[in-house]
Design a protein around this motif. Structure first.
Motif, mmCIF file in Angstrom:
data_model
loop_
_atom_site.group_PDB
_atom_site.id
_atom_site.type_symbol
_atom_site.label_atom_id
_atom_site.label_comp_id
_atom_site.label_asym_id
_atom_site.label_seq_id
_atom_site.Cartn_x
_atom_site.Cartn_y
_atom_site.Cartn_z
ATOM 1 N N LYS A 6 25.976 27.823 -48.810
ATOM 2 C CA LYS A 6 24.620 28.144 -48.801
ATOM 3 C C LYS A 6 24.008 27.498 -47.561
ATOM 4 C CE LYS A 6 23.848 27.597 -53.625
ATOM 5 N NZ LYS A 6 23.363 26.828 -54.676
ATOM 6 N N ASN A 7 24.283 26.463 -46.948
ATOM 7 C CA ASN A 7 23.825 25.867 -45.849
ATOM 8 C C ASN A 7 23.995 26.541 -44.639
ATOM 9 O OD1 ASN A 7 22.566 23.724 -47.388
ATOM 10 N ND2 ASN A 7 24.534 22.389 -47.079
ATOM 11 N N ILE A 8 25.428 27.138 -44.541
ATOM 12 C CA ILE A 8 25.776 28.047 -43.424
ATOM 13 C C ILE A 8 24.734 29.185 -43.533
ATOM 14 C CG2 ILE A 8 27.503 29.399 -42.481
ATOM 15 C CD1 ILE A 8 29.469 27.238 -43.547
ATOM 16 N N VAL A 9 24.550 29.580 -44.290
ATOM 17 C CA VAL A 9 23.806 30.972 -44.756
ATOM 18 C C VAL A 9 22.226 30.572 -44.171
ATOM 19 C CG1 VAL A 9 22.861 32.789 -46.200
ATOM 20 C CG2 VAL A 9 25.221 32.155 -46.373
ATOM 21 N N TYR A 10 21.702 29.664 -45.035
ATOM 22 C CA TYR A 10 20.371 29.335 -44.451
ATOM 23 C C TYR A 10 20.170 28.848 -43.010
ATOM 24 C CZ TYR A 10 19.846 29.076 -49.443
ATOM 25 O OH TYR A 10 19.774 29.144 -51.131
ATOM 26 N N SER A 11 21.326 28.190 -42.518
ATOM 27 C CA SER A 11 21.116 28.044 -40.999
ATOM 28 C C SER A 11 21.075 29.270 -40.131
ATOM 29 C CB SER A 11 22.425 27.004 -40.579
ATOM 30 O OG SER A 11 23.564 27.939 -40.326
ATOM 31 N N GLU A 12 21.602 30.314 -40.690
ATOM 32 C CA GLU A 12 21.687 31.725 -40.025
ATOM 33 C C GLU A 12 20.389 32.421 -40.145
ATOM 34 O OE1 GLU A 12 23.906 33.215 -37.837
ATOM 35 O OE2 GLU A 12 25.251 31.335 -37.851
ATOM 36 N N THR A 13 19.790 32.188 -41.399
ATOM 37 C CA THR A 13 18.534 33.371 -41.792
ATOM 38 C C THR A 13 17.421 32.434 -41.976
ATOM 39 O OG1 THR A 13 19.179 32.797 -44.193
ATOM 40 C CG2 THR A 13 20.297 34.753 -43.223
ATOM 41 N N GLY A 14 17.463 31.267 -42.337
ATOM 42 C CA GLY A 14 16.092 30.261 -42.449
ATOM 43 C C GLY A 14 16.046 30.289 -44.174
ATOM 44 N N LEU A 15 15.632 29.170 -44.498
ATOM 45 C CA LEU A 15 15.256 29.131 -45.902
ATOM 46 C C LEU A 15 14.472 30.008 -46.495
ATOM 47 C CD1 LEU A 15 16.407 26.871 -48.381
ATOM 48 C CD2 LEU A 15 14.390 25.710 -47.966
ATOM 49 N N PRO A 16 15.012 30.648 -47.728
ATOM 50 C CA PRO A 16 13.939 31.563 -48.308
ATOM 51 C C PRO A 16 12.737 30.776 -49.053
ATOM 52 C CG PRO A 16 16.317 31.840 -49.205
ATOM 53 C CD PRO A 16 16.263 30.679 -48.224
ATOM 54 N N SER A 17 11.711 31.511 -48.745
ATOM 55 C CA SER A 17 10.304 31.033 -48.969
ATOM 56 C C SER A 17 10.300 30.352 -50.448
ATOM 57 C CB SER A 17 9.336 31.785 -48.647
ATOM 58 O OG SER A 17 9.300 32.850 -49.173
ATOM 59 N N GLY A 18 11.189 31.303 -51.450
ATOM 60 C CA GLY A 18 11.131 30.882 -52.791
ATOM 61 C C GLY A 18 11.768 29.566 -53.234
ATOM 62 N N LEU A 19 12.263 28.815 -52.110
ATOM 63 C CA LEU A 19 12.912 27.664 -52.446
ATOM 64 C C LEU A 19 12.174 26.580 -52.011
ATOM 65 C CD1 LEU A 19 16.686 28.714 -51.676
ATOM 66 C CD2 LEU A 19 15.485 28.437 -53.694
ATOM 67 N N TYR A 20 11.010 26.631 -51.501
ATOM 68 C CA TYR A 20 10.276 25.630 -51.199
ATOM 69 C C TYR A 20 9.552 25.066 -52.371
ATOM 70 C CZ TYR A 20 10.738 26.907 -46.127
ATOM 71 O OH TYR A 20 11.088 27.433 -44.837
ATOM 72 N N PRO A 21 9.167 23.692 -52.362
ATOM 73 C CA PRO A 21 8.519 23.056 -53.575
ATOM 74 C C PRO A 21 6.917 23.666 -53.671
ATOM 75 C CG PRO A 21 8.570 21.664 -51.523
ATOM 76 C CD PRO A 21 9.292 22.887 -51.258
ATOM 77 N N LEU A 22 6.626 23.431 -54.895
ATOM 78 C CA LEU A 22 5.359 24.139 -55.565
ATOM 79 C C LEU A 22 4.437 22.442 -55.296
ATOM 80 C CD1 LEU A 22 6.709 26.125 -58.339
ATOM 81 C CD2 LEU A 22 4.967 27.001 -56.969
ATOM 82 N N ILE A 23 3.151 22.921 -55.097
ATOM 83 C CA ILE A 23 2.170 21.645 -55.139
ATOM 84 C C ILE A 23 1.805 21.724 -56.653
ATOM 85 C CG2 ILE A 23 0.097 20.876 -54.227
ATOM 86 C CD1 ILE A 23 0.738 22.510 -51.654
ATOM 87 N N THR A 24 1.821 20.483 -57.267
ATOM 88 C CA THR A 24 1.256 20.304 -58.516
ATOM 89 C C THR A 24 -0.257 20.670 -58.478
ATOM 90 O OG1 THR A 24 2.748 18.528 -58.906
ATOM 91 C CG2 THR A 24 0.938 18.622 -60.349
ATOM 92 N N GLY A 25 -0.562 21.360 -59.587
ATOM 93 C CA GLY A 25 -1.874 22.015 -59.703
ATOM 94 C C GLY A 25 -2.212 23.159 -58.906
ATOM 95 N N TYR A 26 -1.285 23.529 -58.183
ATOM 96 C CA TYR A 26 -1.120 25.028 -57.471
ATOM 97 C C TYR A 26 -0.029 25.590 -57.743
ATOM 98 C CZ TYR A 26 -5.182 22.842 -54.863
ATOM 99 O OH TYR A 26 -6.432 22.298 -54.470
ATOM 100 N N ASP A 27 0.579 25.558 -58.902
ATOM 101 C CA ASP A 27 1.821 25.940 -59.216
ATOM 102 C C ASP A 27 1.800 26.976 -60.575
ATOM 103 O OD1 ASP A 27 0.968 24.257 -61.238
ATOM 104 O OD2 ASP A 27 3.162 23.193 -61.392
ATOM 105 N N ASN A 28 0.719 27.333 -61.113
ATOM 106 C CA ASN A 28 0.915 28.312 -61.918
ATOM 107 C C ASN A 28 0.984 29.857 -61.390
ATOM 108 O OD1 ASN A 28 0.500 26.678 -64.117
ATOM 109 N ND2 ASN A 28 -1.772 26.715 -63.966
ATOM 110 N N LEU A 29 1.985 30.593 -62.211
ATOM 111 C CA LEU A 29 1.956 31.939 -61.575
ATOM 112 C C LEU A 29 0.678 32.614 -61.564
ATOM 113 C CD1 LEU A 29 5.496 32.846 -63.591
ATOM 114 C CD2 LEU A 29 4.876 32.988 -61.073
ATOM 115 N N PRO A 30 0.341 33.592 -60.692
ATOM 116 C CA PRO A 30 -1.014 34.095 -60.519
ATOM 117 C C PRO A 30 -1.419 35.348 -61.560
ATOM 118 C CG PRO A 30 0.579 34.939 -58.704
ATOM 119 C CD PRO A 30 1.260 33.721 -59.347
ATOM 120 N N VAL A 31 -0.944 34.854 -62.974
ATOM 121 C CA VAL A 31 -1.470 35.924 -63.972
ATOM 122 C C VAL A 31 -2.093 34.982 -64.924
ATOM 123 C CG1 VAL A 31 0.559 37.620 -63.428
ATOM 124 C CG2 VAL A 31 0.884 35.694 -64.723
ATOM 125 N N ASN A 32 -2.648 35.835 -65.897
ATOM 126 C CA ASN A 32 -3.538 35.050 -66.736
ATOM 127 C C ASN A 32 -2.775 34.285 -67.581
ATOM 128 O OD1 ASN A 32 -6.157 35.604 -65.731
ATOM 129 N ND2 ASN A 32 -6.272 37.568 -66.755
#
Length: 460
Positions: A11-37
């Motif tokens: 995984k680390n080899i792949v990420y070093s080539e492509t960059g870390l997918p944005s979906g793997l970055y951490p969420l901020i508490t209080g700003y972490d609900n999926l944007p649906v009701n």
């Protein structure tokens, strides 16, 4: 990757080539609900819900710092990242270099997520809060339609066809220049892009071109011609997610302090889908060299007479332009001869340095045979020196993609604006060498019938 049981090291080899997918970055508490009701009414896959719940949450006490910088980024628009410090998830300073990734973002939210190293959902809520509570303005909400209109007009000038046109067999629009090269600045002997735009708008619309230019200044606070020279390429690059199909090459005006200033002596647009080995030679022979000759002729005429104050100023300007154009011509020649070598640009053309070129070292391990030729009808290289010369010169193949083919031009400093991350320029060139070596090997092993760069009609 977890379901495929891929190791952390891989995984680390792949990420070093492509960059870390944005979906793997951490969420901020209080700003972490999926944007649906209510996610209970949305049929998300169970695996996704489980994955999303397990994403790291972090408490951030400096959200205001992020929002301050995010506001500037958001309001300035795509690819207009601010120059001062912005803060990532660990309150670390982010430079432009560290925020660049090999794979361009698909969306604006993803671009911001990658820059701030924060999950896209949290970026979404931070922006939503900024708009609804703090009065943030949407980027480019006024001038974007006008800029898009001009951009489409320029693409039409090159005969660009959109996917639906290709599917339907629609061959319009007709290109104004079959070489795929149009000067931005008039060279005196050929039309410039502004002339073609005037004609195109008058031909296909009832708008008054002068009125459009006036509206452009009012909405963008920049002169239309100045925007074409200084900003269009950057705007187009943003539209095409750092894989532009129109490239801007230009000479570099320098002052006595060796700092860039003013308008370049020559600037042109190249249409990527017509790029070939003859493109740069045509720029040299049809535009740059005649322009140098024209200026040198004028300079000789001025020097033959007693100079007035205005003539002295013109003489200095002509001398600067001539030197600038000659430097530009030298760079074009170096790219043609060494564009795909893996030497630093400062070493291109120097004697006795090719033996340390990783490209030459790679080629020395290959057998020179029919597969090392440029085409089935082209004689194969007779020795390593000829093989190296063939593989290092700029012979673009559009099937290699924008990234590979634009890298030598950026390396030589010929682009109006850098397109690739600095660390990806040399890698793109190295990737090409590796791909070509692999294809030659697969041909020898009988896995391929021909290398991909051989012309289709020569297929055996």
């Amino acid at each position: 990757m977890n379901s495929a049981k891929i190791s952390d090291n891989t995984k680390n080899i792949v990420y070093s080539e492509t960059g870390l997918p944005s979906g793997l970055y951490p969420l901020i508490t209080g700003y972490d609900n999926l944007p649906v009701n209510n996610i209970d009414f949305i049929e998300f896959p169970e695996g996704f819900i489980r994955f999303y719940k397990n994403i790291e949450r972090v408490d951030i006490n400096y959200v205001d710092n992020i929002k301050k910088n995010l506001k500037e980024d958001f309001e300035s628009g795509l690819n207009k990242t601010i120059k001062n410090v912005s803060y990532g998830i660990n309150n670390t300073e982010i430079s432009e270099e560290t925020t660049e990734s090999y794979i361009p973002a698909e969306t604006y939210i993803e671009e911001l997520s990658t820059k701030y190293k924060v999950h896209p959902v949290s970026i979404f809520w931070l922006i939503e809060e900024g708009i609804s509570k703090d009065g943030w303005s949407y980027f480019n909400e006024i001038d974007k339609p006008l800029k898009d209109k001009i951009s489409i007009t320029i693409l039409n000038l090159f005969g660009h066809r959109w996917p639906k046109q290709v599917e339907s067999g629609d061959n319009s629009p007709e290109a104004t220049n079959n070489d795929g090269i149009i000067p931005i600045i008039s060279t005196g002997g050929s039309k410039a892009i502004i002339d073609y735009i005037d004609e195109q708008i008058k031909r296909f619309g009832s708008e008054d071109i002068e009125l459009i230019k006036k509206m452009f200044i009012e909405t963008t606070n920049i002169n239309f011609e100045k925007w074409l020279i200084e900003t269009f390429f950057e705007y187009h690059t943003t539209q095409f997610k750092n894989r532009p199909i129109i490239w801007q090459l230009e000479s570099t005006p320098v002052s006595q302090s060796n700092r860039r200033y003013g308008t370049p002596a020559f600037s042109c647009l190249i249409y990527y889908h017509r790029l070939n080995a003859d493109s740069l030679p045509k720029i040299r022979s049809q535009y740059v060299e005649p322009l140098i000759n024209r200026y040198e002729t004028e300079l000789r005429t001025i020097e033959a007479s007693s100079l007035t104050g205005d003539q002295n100023a013109r003489k200095l300007q002509l001398e600067n332009w001539i030197n600038e154009l000659k430097e530009f011509d030298i760079k074009l020649g170096l790219v043609l001869a060494y564009g795909f070598s893996q030497l630093p640009f400062s070493e291109w053309g120097k004697e006795g340095v090719t033996d340390v070129d990783p490209l030459k070292q790679r080629l020395s391990k290959e057998t020179i045979d029919r597969w090392t030729s440029l085409d089935v009808h082209v004689t194969k290289p007779s020795n390593l020196e000829e093989f190296y010369s063939q593989e290092s010169r700029y012979d673009p193949n559009i099937n290699d993609g924008v990234r590979v083919n634009i890298a030598p031009l950026q390396k030589a400093g010929l682009l109006a604006v850098d397109v690739l991350a600095k660390k990806d320029v040399d890698k793109a060139i190295a990737d090409r060498a590796e791909w070509r070596a692999d294809e030659r090997r697969w041909c020898r092993e009988g896995k391929l019938s021909r290398p991909g760069w051989w012309k289709e009609e020569t297929k055996q």
